[in-house]
Design a protein around this motif. Structure first.
Motif, short mmCIF file in Angstrom:
data_model
loop_
_atom_site.label_atom_id
_atom_site.label_comp_id
_atom_site.label_asym_id
_atom_site.label_seq_id
_atom_site.Cartn_x
_atom_site.Cartn_y
_atom_site.Cartn_z
N PHE A 41 0.79 -1.34 0.12
CA PHE A 41 0.03 -0.14 -0.14
C PHE A 41 0.75 1.12 -0.05
N LEU A 42 1.70 1.21 0.81
CA LEU A 42 2.88 2.37 0.83
C LEU A 42 3.36 2.68 -0.38
N THR A 43 4.03 1.58 -1.29
CA THR A 43 4.44 1.81 -2.43
C THR A 43 3.49 2.20 -3.53
N GLN A 44 2.50 1.44 -3.41
CA GLN A 44 1.35 1.85 -4.49
C GLN A 44 0.85 3.15 -4.49
N THR A 206 -4.98 -3.94 -1.68
CA THR A 206 -5.44 -3.66 -0.26
C THR A 206 -6.80 -4.20 -0.06
N VAL A 207 -7.27 -4.68 -1.03
CA VAL A 207 -8.68 -5.25 -0.48
C VAL A 207 -8.70 -6.83 -0.94
N GLY A 208 -7.90 -6.98 -2.40
CA GLY A 208 -8.15 -8.45 -2.88
C GLY A 208 -7.34 -9.45 -2.17
N ALA A 294 4.78 -1.41 8.97
CA ALA A 294 4.04 -2.08 7.85
C ALA A 294 4.20 -3.47 7.50
N GLY A 295 5.36 -3.66 7.33
CA GLY A 295 5.75 -4.99 6.79
C GLY A 295 5.70 -6.04 7.97
N ILE A 350 7.60 -6.01 -6.97
CA ILE A 350 6.99 -7.25 -6.64
C ILE A 350 5.58 -6.59 -6.15
N LEU A 351 5.59 -5.73 -5.32
CA LEU A 351 4.27 -5.27 -4.51
C LEU A 351 3.21 -4.82 -5.70
N VAL A 352 3.80 -3.86 -6.46
CA VAL A 352 2.74 -3.33 -7.54
C VAL A 352 2.21 -4.36 -8.45
N VAL A 353 3.14 -5.29 -8.89
CA VAL A 353 2.76 -6.19 -9.82
C VAL A 353 1.52 -7.25 -9.26
N VAL A 354 2.00 -7.52 -7.90
CA VAL A 354 1.23 -8.42 -7.16
C VAL A 354 -0.23 -7.98 -6.96
N GLY A 355 -0.07 -6.38 -6.48
CA GLY A 355 -1.44 -6.10 -6.27
C GLY A 355 -2.52 -5.87 -7.68
N ALA A 356 -1.79 -5.90 -8.78
CA ALA A 356 -2.60 -5.92 -9.96
C ALA A 356 -3.05 -7.29 -10.31
N ILE A 357 -2.41 -8.49 -9.83
CA ILE A 357 -2.76 -9.79 -9.90
C ILE A 357 -3.94 -9.95 -8.87
N ASN A 358 -3.71 -9.38 -7.79
CA ASN A 358 -4.96 -9.92 -6.74
C ASN A 358 -6.28 -8.96 -7.16
#
Length: 411
Positions: A41-44, A206-208, A294-295, A350-358
């Motif tokens: 969430f922080l990064t996105q 943050t939801v998925g 956060a981590g 990784i965090l941005v890409v996985v967020g999109a996958i979720n």
């Protein structure tokens, strides 16, 4: 708490002590909320605020609305049925639960690489140790929490303490900055630029994925089941949504205050740029503490929820057998995530890409539960709210559309 002897959930006394329903609900609330606002969430948020400015407020608004609809649906359906989501999915369609488990657990594992990496980067900022060694230290702390006596109580208390730390830091940063509130409000409700990739990513991140189920599965772990528990379910869900929403808004405003004066965020660590600009080296140290908190909270949330998707037990004997392997699975999950980060790194990407996958996983998992809510053999005589049903299906359709749009715009 009275439960049917044949179908009652097994509660390992070493994992969850006897606690009141409200206490369990609050534990679930903060577990869900803090899993939702981790390093991803922080990064996105920092990345998209830097790119879109005040217009990203529209994505934050949609995220909060979707969060309310998803969590209220998921928590209620899971607790009324008294079954974990993967068991419900198998009853909707044989084999579907295994597909759901795979999607959620793999997504949670990938997210956990970023979570443990984020905690390691936080320790790097605070004490100057390498991010890799910081990740190892964070992993050891997480494992120690999970193997402690009354582990889930320790998890709940840790997450609640770190939530206070995160909110306190963000309030301080907001207070020392000149936030363009008028622009934020105007563009949040009347955006001049809508980016579907940012919407899918922030909602998915943050939801998925595992985040949708962290609260509901925590309630099941605590022994809550049946329609009689809905009062506490509602209290917990609303509390968790409120805490997560507050943190979402605070970080967005902090980022907007920085980019609105023309400051360019560092793409390698955009969130750190916000705090460094706001309060110099002192603010940068604050960022380190925030990132570590956060981590850690997201590591605990993703580990607990992902491992819970491997449990298909429905009777006391099976639950007891699963409990014996639970700690080994937890340790393996955290160790694997740490090893991958140690040798590969790049958690921000990784965090941005996985967020999109979720973002793709969310409509699938929500649709399964909405179908289950209409099956009496799953939820009994309970009548699921028509408002939550209609808005839930709206979220399913919207997220499918937004996900497809996001992919098409990237091609």
């Amino acid at each position: 708490m009275i439960m049917d002897k044949k179908e009652k959930e097994f509660v390992d006394p070493k994992m969850t002590p006897t606690r009141s329903p409200r206490s369990i609900a609050m534990g679930a609330a903060f577990l869900m909320a803090m899993a939702a606002v981790g390093p991803g969430f922080l990064t996105q948020t920092a990345t998209f605020t830097g790119e879109m400015g005040a217009n990203f407020g529209f994505a934050i608004l949609l995220c909060i609305i979707v969060d309310f609809i998803v969590q209220m649906n998921v928590w209620r359906i899971i607790v009324v049925s008294g079954k974990r989501a993967q068991v419900i999915a198998n009853e909707v369609l044989p084999g579907l639960g295994y597909v759901l488990s795979f999607l959620v657990a793999v997504g949670g594992l990938l997210f956990n690489i970023g979570n443990i990496g984020g905690a390691g980067l936080g320790l790097n900022v605070l004490f100057g140790i390498s991010p890799e060694n910081g990740a190892v230290i964070a992993a050891c702390i997480a494992i120690a929490i999970f193997v402690a006596k009354n582990a889930m109580t320790v998890v709940d208390r840790t997450v609640q303490l770190l939530a206070v730390v995160k909110i306190g830091i963000l309030i301080y940063i907001i207070c020392v900055m000149a936030v363009p509130y008028q622009a934020a409000v105007t563009h949040t409700f009347m955006p001049t630029n809508i980016n579907f990739y940012s919407i899918v990513t922030i909602i998915g991140g943050t939801v998925g994925g595992y985040i949708s189920f962290s609260g509901g599965h925590r309630l099941i772990e605590g022994g809550m089941k049946g329609e009689k528990e809905l009062k506490y379910v509602n209290e917990g869900a609303i509390t968790g949504i409120g805490v997560a929403s507050l943190i979402r808004i605070l970080l967005f405003l902090a980022g907007l205050a920085v980019v609105s004066v023309g400051y360019k965020l560092d793409p390698s660590n955009p969130a750190a740029s916000i705090f460094k600009y706001a309060a110099g080296n002192f603010g940068y140290k604050f960022f380190g503490l925030l990132l570590f908190a956060a981590g850690m909270t997201s590591t605990l949330g993703s580990t607990f929820t992902s491992i819970s998707f491997l449990n298909y037990a429905r009777k006391e004997k099976s639950e007891a057998k699963m409990a014996r392997y639970n700690r080994l699975l937890v340790m393996g999950f955290i160790i694997f995530s740490t090893v991958v980060f140690y040798f590969i790194g790049e958690p921000a990407k990784i965090l941005v890409v996985v967020g999109a996958i979720n973002g793709f996983i969310l409509p699938i998992s929500l649709a399964i539960l909405l179908i289950a809510a209409k099956k009496k053999d799953i939820i009994g005589k309970y009548h699921h709210s028509w408002f939550l049903t209609i808005t839930g299906w709206f979220v399913v359709v919207f997220m499918l559309y937004a996900s497809v749009e996001a992919v098409l715009n990237l091609l």
